[in-house]
Motif scaffolding. Structure first.
Motif, short mmCIF file in Angstrom:
data_model
loop_
_atom_site.label_atom_id
_atom_site.label_comp_id
_atom_site.label_asym_id
_atom_site.label_seq_id
_atom_site.Cartn_x
_atom_site.Cartn_y
_atom_site.Cartn_z
N THR A 178 7.75 -1.30 4.65
CA THR A 178 6.20 -2.03 3.81
C THR A 178 5.01 -2.66 5.26
O THR A 178 5.47 -3.26 6.23
CB THR A 178 6.40 -2.76 3.09
OG1 THR A 178 6.34 -4.13 3.45
CG2 THR A 178 7.29 -1.85 1.39
N PRO A 179 3.52 -3.56 4.82
CA PRO A 179 3.02 -3.53 5.65
C PRO A 179 3.43 -5.46 5.62
O PRO A 179 3.31 -6.28 6.67
CB PRO A 179 1.29 -3.94 4.81
CG PRO A 179 1.42 -2.52 4.59
CD PRO A 179 3.25 -2.04 3.65
N ASP A 183 0.72 -1.09 0.03
CA ASP A 183 -0.24 -0.23 0.18
C ASP A 183 0.95 1.01 -0.43
O ASP A 183 1.61 1.58 0.85
CB ASP A 183 -0.47 -0.07 1.52
CG ASP A 183 -1.96 1.72 1.17
OD1 ASP A 183 -1.50 2.10 0.52
OD2 ASP A 183 -2.90 1.03 1.80
N TYR A 237 7.33 9.85 2.48
CA TYR A 237 6.55 8.89 1.91
C TYR A 237 5.58 9.69 0.34
O TYR A 237 6.66 10.59 -0.07
CB TYR A 237 5.53 9.78 3.16
CG TYR A 237 6.32 9.20 4.48
CD1 TYR A 237 5.55 8.36 4.78
CD2 TYR A 237 7.07 10.38 5.09
CE1 TYR A 237 5.90 8.27 6.32
CE2 TYR A 237 7.78 9.93 6.18
CZ TYR A 237 6.98 8.89 7.15
OH TYR A 237 6.99 8.29 8.23
N HIS A 284 0.57 4.16 0.52
CA HIS A 284 0.19 4.85 1.57
C HIS A 284 0.81 4.76 2.79
O HIS A 284 1.03 5.99 3.52
CB HIS A 284 -1.79 5.54 1.78
CG HIS A 284 -2.22 5.27 0.49
ND1 HIS A 284 -2.51 6.98 -0.17
CD2 HIS A 284 -3.58 4.92 -0.54
CE1 HIS A 284 -2.46 7.12 -0.91
NE2 HIS A 284 -3.18 5.81 -1.67
N LYS A 285 1.19 3.57 2.73
CA LYS A 285 2.17 3.10 4.38
C LYS A 285 2.70 2.64 4.17
O LYS A 285 4.12 2.25 4.79
CB LYS A 285 1.14 1.75 4.39
CG LYS A 285 -0.69 1.90 4.97
CD LYS A 285 -1.19 0.46 5.55
CE LYS A 285 -2.76 0.92 5.90
NZ LYS A 285 -3.55 -0.58 6.14
N ARG A 287 6.83 3.60 4.00
CA ARG A 287 8.17 4.42 4.25
C ARG A 287 9.18 3.76 3.75
O ARG A 287 9.71 2.96 4.50
CB ARG A 287 8.36 4.52 5.70
CG ARG A 287 8.76 5.96 6.39
CD ARG A 287 8.95 6.19 8.18
NE ARG A 287 8.64 4.88 8.72
CZ ARG A 287 10.06 3.87 9.28
NH1 ARG A 287 11.42 4.95 9.29
NH2 ARG A 287 9.64 3.32 10.00
#
Length: 282
Positions: free
Chosen positions: A212-213, A162, A192, A164-165, A167
């Motif tokens: 990442t997630p 994602d 970001y 948006h998540k 970094r």
């Protein structure tokens, strides 16, 4: 022990399939382009768009396309973007397996047609070293008696879950040029994403991380004086070929490179090796 097998996909593209106790990988002869690398027991480290149909003559939209002998648009009108290496058929010259580590070396034959773009006497190789880490090297050797210059990139697409998540870290004290503007000073260590991002970084440390997630991807560059950070965002995604309009949400490119003023200059009989090393961080 593991296996290294040459296969062919449904469109006739040949590839090398690697399956060992440490990883699975697939590398196409076209472009010497790796499109899949999976450390055993961990998620894939490379991203490919589901819109790509693997047609002969088209570089794959994902994995690690090889940008050579120029990055971006050529100064000569109608010459292919990012050079010609990523759409040519490379030769597999060497396969070695030691203790589950696989090394493959590909070389690029320069055809008479390609001498229009590249009339120099050089040897170009791609070396893949596959363990639970992916190491990819682009090796240039000047076999001639005149100095040659080139730009290059290992245009790596990463799966980030994602955008948006995401970094990205390791950018402190660097400078970058974006959309022809700059150089700008990087503010802080983190990057970001909330818009189209197309940065050429200089004075950048050799290690960055993508948080990442699914975990943290570690990216190390060697003999890379510049790096490219790219996400097309919403509008450009709708214009890209072999790219879904929402693909920008799940990918980012972070590329080991030598571009713009960081071009590689090879004196007669000199050699240069650009390397990217990719792994899931512990």
């Amino acid at each position: 022990m593991g296996s290294v097998t040459t296969r062919q996909d449904t469109n006739g593209l040949e590839y090398v399939d690697v399956d060992t106790e440490l990883c699975k990988a697939r590398i196409f002869m076209q472009g010497a382009q790796i499109d899949n690398f999976e450390p055993k027991g961990k998620p894939p480290l490379l991203w490919v768009s589901t819109a790509d149909d693997y047609q002969p003559g088209n570089g794959i939209r994902g994995g690690i396309p090889v940008c050579w002998p120029w990055f971006g648009m050529s100064e000569t009108a109608d010459w292919p973007q990012h050079g010609f290496a990523r759409t040519r058929i490379w030769s597999l010259d060497s396969v070695q397996m030691r203790n589950q580590a696989v090394e493959l070396i590909f070389s690029l034959p320069i055809s008479e047609e390609d001498r229009l773009y590249w009339p120099y006497n050089t040897k170009v190789e791609m070396r893949f070293t596959l363990t639970d880490t992916l190491e990819v090297s682009l090796i240039n050797t000047n076999l001639g008696d005149e100095t040659v210059s080139l730009t290059q990139a290992l245009h790596t697409y990463f799966p980030i879950g994602d955008i948006h998540k995401l970094r990205a870290t390791g950018f402190s004290h660097a400078k970058y040029i974006e959309f022809g503007q700059g150089p700008h000073d990087q503010q802080g260590d983190d990057v970001y994403f909330d818009r189209e991002t197309d940065r050429v970084y200089t004075q950048l440390g050799q290690v960055q991380q993508l948080h990442t997630p699914q975990g943290v991807i570690k990216v190390r560059r060697e003999n890379s004086r510049s790096a490219v950070l790219w996400n097309p965002w919403i509008d450009k995604s709708q214009r890209l070929s072999r790219f879904n309009s929402d693909d920008y949400l799940t990918m980012v490119c972070h590329e080991a490179a030598n571009v713009l003023e960081d071009k590689v200059t090879l004196t007669p009989h000199a050699s240069h090796t650009l390397t990217t090393i990719i792994s899931w961080a512990d």
